[in-house]
Design a protein around this motif. Sequence first.
Motif, PDB file in Angstrom:
ATOM      1  N   SER A  55       0.895  -1.491  -0.601  1.00  0.00           N
ATOM      2  CA  SER A  55      -0.338   0.201  -0.257  1.00  0.00           C
ATOM      3  C   SER A  55       0.947   1.381  -0.032  1.00  0.00           C
ATOM      4  CB  SER A  55      -0.479   0.164   1.084  1.00  0.00           C
ATOM      5  OG  SER A  55      -1.944   1.389   1.425  1.00  0.00           O
ATOM      6  N   ASP A  56       2.064   1.399   0.478  1.00  0.00           N
ATOM      7  CA  ASP A  56       3.065   2.523   0.344  1.00  0.00           C
ATOM      8  C   ASP A  56       3.462   2.942  -0.058  1.00  0.00           C
ATOM      9  OD1 ASP A  56       1.878   2.825   3.326  1.00  0.00           O
ATOM     10  OD2 ASP A  56       3.832   1.542   4.289  1.00  0.00           O
ATOM     11  N   LEU A  57       3.887   2.064  -0.864  1.00  0.00           N
ATOM     12  CA  LEU A  57       4.626   1.748  -2.723  1.00  0.00           C
ATOM     13  C   LEU A  57       3.506   2.608  -3.364  1.00  0.00           C
ATOM     14  CD1 LEU A  57       6.559  -1.330  -2.334  1.00  0.00           C
ATOM     15  CD2 LEU A  57       7.479   0.828  -2.647  1.00  0.00           C
ATOM     16  N   GLY A  58       1.839   1.924  -3.205  1.00  0.00           N
ATOM     17  CA  GLY A  58       1.318   2.333  -3.951  1.00  0.00           C
ATOM     18  C   GLY A  58       0.361   1.842  -5.099  1.00  0.00           C
ATOM     19  N   TYR A  59       0.459   0.896  -4.234  1.00  0.00           N
ATOM     20  CA  TYR A  59      -0.177  -0.239  -4.876  1.00  0.00           C
ATOM     21  C   TYR A  59      -1.614  -0.399  -5.115  1.00  0.00           C
ATOM     22  CZ  TYR A  59       3.368  -3.739  -6.235  1.00  0.00           C
ATOM     23  OH  TYR A  59       4.623  -4.289  -6.470  1.00  0.00           O
ATOM     24  N   HIS A  60      -2.666  -0.223  -5.785  1.00  0.00           N
ATOM     25  CA  HIS A  60      -4.392  -0.031  -5.448  1.00  0.00           C
ATOM     26  C   HIS A  60      -4.576   1.285  -6.134  1.00  0.00           C
ATOM     27  CE1 HIS A  60      -7.713  -2.426  -5.326  1.00  0.00           C
ATOM     28  NE2 HIS A  60      -8.352  -1.746  -4.409  1.00  0.00           N
ATOM     29  N   GLU A  61      -3.238   1.741  -5.341  1.00  0.00           N
ATOM     30  CA  GLU A  61      -4.192   3.982  -5.720  1.00  0.00           C
ATOM     31  C   GLU A  61      -4.732   3.811  -6.218  1.00  0.00           C
ATOM     32  OE1 GLU A  61      -2.202   7.669  -4.314  1.00  0.00           O
ATOM     33  OE2 GLU A  61      -0.749   5.677  -3.817  1.00  0.00           O
ATOM     34  N   GLY A  62      -5.753   4.383  -6.687  1.00  0.00           N
ATOM     35  CA  GLY A  62      -6.100   5.028  -7.855  1.00  0.00           C
ATOM     36  C   GLY A  62      -7.361   4.225  -8.500  1.00  0.00           C
ATOM     37  N   TYR A  63      -7.790   3.099  -7.610  1.00  0.00           N
ATOM     38  CA  TYR A  63      -8.055   2.394  -8.529  1.00  0.00           C
ATOM     39  C   TYR A  63      -9.831   2.737  -9.065  1.00  0.00           C
ATOM     40  CZ  TYR A  63     -10.850  -2.165  -9.786  1.00  0.00           C
ATOM     41  OH  TYR A  63     -11.611  -3.100 -10.578  1.00  0.00           O
ATOM     42  N   LYS A  64     -10.391   2.497  -9.944  1.00  0.00           N
ATOM     43  CA  LYS A  64     -12.198   2.715  -9.764  1.00  0.00           C
ATOM     44  C   LYS A  64     -12.760   1.424  -9.509  1.00  0.00           C
ATOM     45  CE  LYS A  64     -11.926   6.793 -11.864  1.00  0.00           C
ATOM     46  NZ  LYS A  64     -11.386   7.614 -13.150  1.00  0.00           N
ATOM     47  N   TYR A  65     -13.374   1.395  -8.068  1.00  0.00           N
ATOM     48  CA  TYR A  65     -14.506   0.066  -8.254  1.00  0.00           C
ATOM     49  C   TYR A  65     -15.954   0.461  -8.813  1.00  0.00           C
ATOM     50  CZ  TYR A  65     -16.565  -4.133  -6.229  1.00  0.00           C
ATOM     51  OH  TYR A  65     -17.079  -4.925  -6.154  1.00  0.00           O
ATOM     52  N   PRO A  66     -15.552   0.103 -10.479  1.00  0.00           N
ATOM     53  CA  PRO A  66     -16.056  -0.162 -11.191  1.00  0.00           C
ATOM     54  C   PRO A  66     -18.502  -0.228 -11.116  1.00  0.00           C
ATOM     55  CG  PRO A  66     -15.388  -1.872 -12.347  1.00  0.00           C
ATOM     56  CD  PRO A  66     -15.176  -1.663 -10.780  1.00  0.00           C
ATOM     57  N   HIS A  67     -18.517  -1.222  -9.858  1.00  0.00           N
ATOM     58  CA  HIS A  67     -19.951  -1.135  -9.722  1.00  0.00           C
ATOM     59  C   HIS A  67     -20.213   0.051  -8.990  1.00  0.00           C
ATOM     60  CE1 HIS A  67     -20.081  -5.693 -10.228  1.00  0.00           C
ATOM     61  NE2 HIS A  67     -19.064  -5.746 -10.400  1.00  0.00           N
ATOM     62  N   ASP A  68     -19.600   0.800  -8.224  1.00  0.00           N
ATOM     63  CA  ASP A  68     -19.973   1.864  -7.305  1.00  0.00           C
ATOM     64  C   ASP A  68     -19.937   3.394  -8.298  1.00  0.00           C
ATOM     65  OD1 ASP A  68     -18.650   0.907  -4.840  1.00  0.00           O
ATOM     66  OD2 ASP A  68     -17.208   2.158  -5.421  1.00  0.00           O
ATOM     67  N   TYR A  69     -20.184   2.849 -10.143  1.00  0.00           N
ATOM     68  CA  TYR A  69     -20.649   3.603 -10.523  1.00  0.00           C
ATOM     69  C   TYR A  69     -22.389   3.791 -11.364  1.00  0.00           C
ATOM     70  CZ  TYR A  69     -16.209   5.738 -10.026  1.00  0.00           C
ATOM     71  OH  TYR A  69     -15.320   6.285  -8.519  1.00  0.00           O
ATOM     72  N   PRO A  70     -22.550   4.426 -12.155  1.00  0.00           N
ATOM     73  CA  PRO A  70     -23.634   4.319 -12.936  1.00  0.00           C
ATOM     74  C   PRO A  70     -23.376   3.283 -13.957  1.00  0.00           C
ATOM     75  CG  PRO A  70     -23.498   6.071 -13.030  1.00  0.00           C
ATOM     76  CD  PRO A  70     -22.405   6.071 -12.241  1.00  0.00           C
TER      77      PRO A  70
END
Length: 427
Positions: free
Chosen positions: A370-385
């Motif tokens: 997490s500190d290295l930036g893994y997964h940072e900025g990922y958008k979870y598609p189910h949270d969107y229309p």
Amino acid sequence: MPTYQPLAERLRPKSLDEYIGQKHLVGENAIIRRMIETGNISSFILWGPPGVGKTTLARIIAEQTKVPFYTLSAVTSGVKEVREVLDRCKADARSVFSNGRPILFIDEIHRFNKSQQDSLLGAVENGTVTLIGATTENPSFEVIRPLLSRAQVYVLKPLDNDDLLELLNRALSTDEIFKGLEVRVESTEALLRFSAGDARKLLNILDLIRQSVKSGEAFVINDDIVTSRLQENPMAFDKNGELHYDIISAFIKSVRGSDPDAAIYWLARLIAGGEDPKFIARRLVILASEDIGLANPNALLLANATFDALTKIGWPEGRIILSECTIYLATSPKSNSAYLAIDAALEFVEKTGNQPVPLHLRNAPTKLMSDLGYHEGYKYPHDYPHHFTRQAYMPETIGHPAFWNPCHNPAEDKLAQRQHELWNSED
């Protein structure tokens, strides 16, 4: 050498210098050549169509390494025969006179059942024998996983026309029978076409034509003679039963060509010829993805169900199941977009190598990640229309190449339209 032997046997190569084709395996610095030259033979399986040199290559390895060499045919050998051979291999391995670890060559290893293959595991794993298998079937389907994990798979290719012409010249110039004849090669198109990359077929055709030459006549090869001789006796050049590969090809092409009557005819030919029903069912599963694909995804479900039902029901009732699936696939809409897409992607990967996975697509199960930036900025598609949002899914270094090009049919038109609306809609 006895002249009653088939030409294919008389001309069987005895060394790599005489071996034709498969340069990717036996050419300079290729893997199998290096094994032979160093004497360090590891277990492997040769997978390829008939007549491309699988058995010959195994015999060359035995001849040049001088280690004890045993052969089994999966058609005639059971568990008892396997164990007897393994016992002899163990004795050889312990012998002070042995030149190295014995080689066990199993022809048509795909015909071994699970218990027969299980009986090989211990000897291969502990180094009692080096296993060389030969198969015309995909080892992923036919060889048990524990055995497959202990043996590298090498793919042999059909011989190209240059290889076949080299073989033709060698036969006419070195075989004792042909050396005693007046030989004229006027054209070779039909010879190459009927041989279809199979060395044994080419040599069998030469044998067939020679048998029709009367004393004092010239031995002539041209397209008309080859075609007429094979029409007169179509089985003669298929002495080892490879004609079923031609029939399965006609069967697949008839289904692909949406001709259910022709497909059923060739299916009947396969059944009447004693073909393994599972062999047919596997071909239908492959065809359902390769030639029908996304035009009718239910085709793969039905083909897979056909394979399962055939296994449960058995024979002869299984012929009805195969018939139903064949007619369904033949009359289904067709598409090869999935087949073309994966091949295009594989070719692209081979050219571009191992590109890094974007950080936002990586999981971060630990604090360090997490500190290295893994997964940072990922958008979870189910949270969107519409359960969709635009974001990059490809490595930054390659942009966004297109691999899937939908064919024009109702099912794929609908898929393509949806993709267009998602990726081109305003936020």
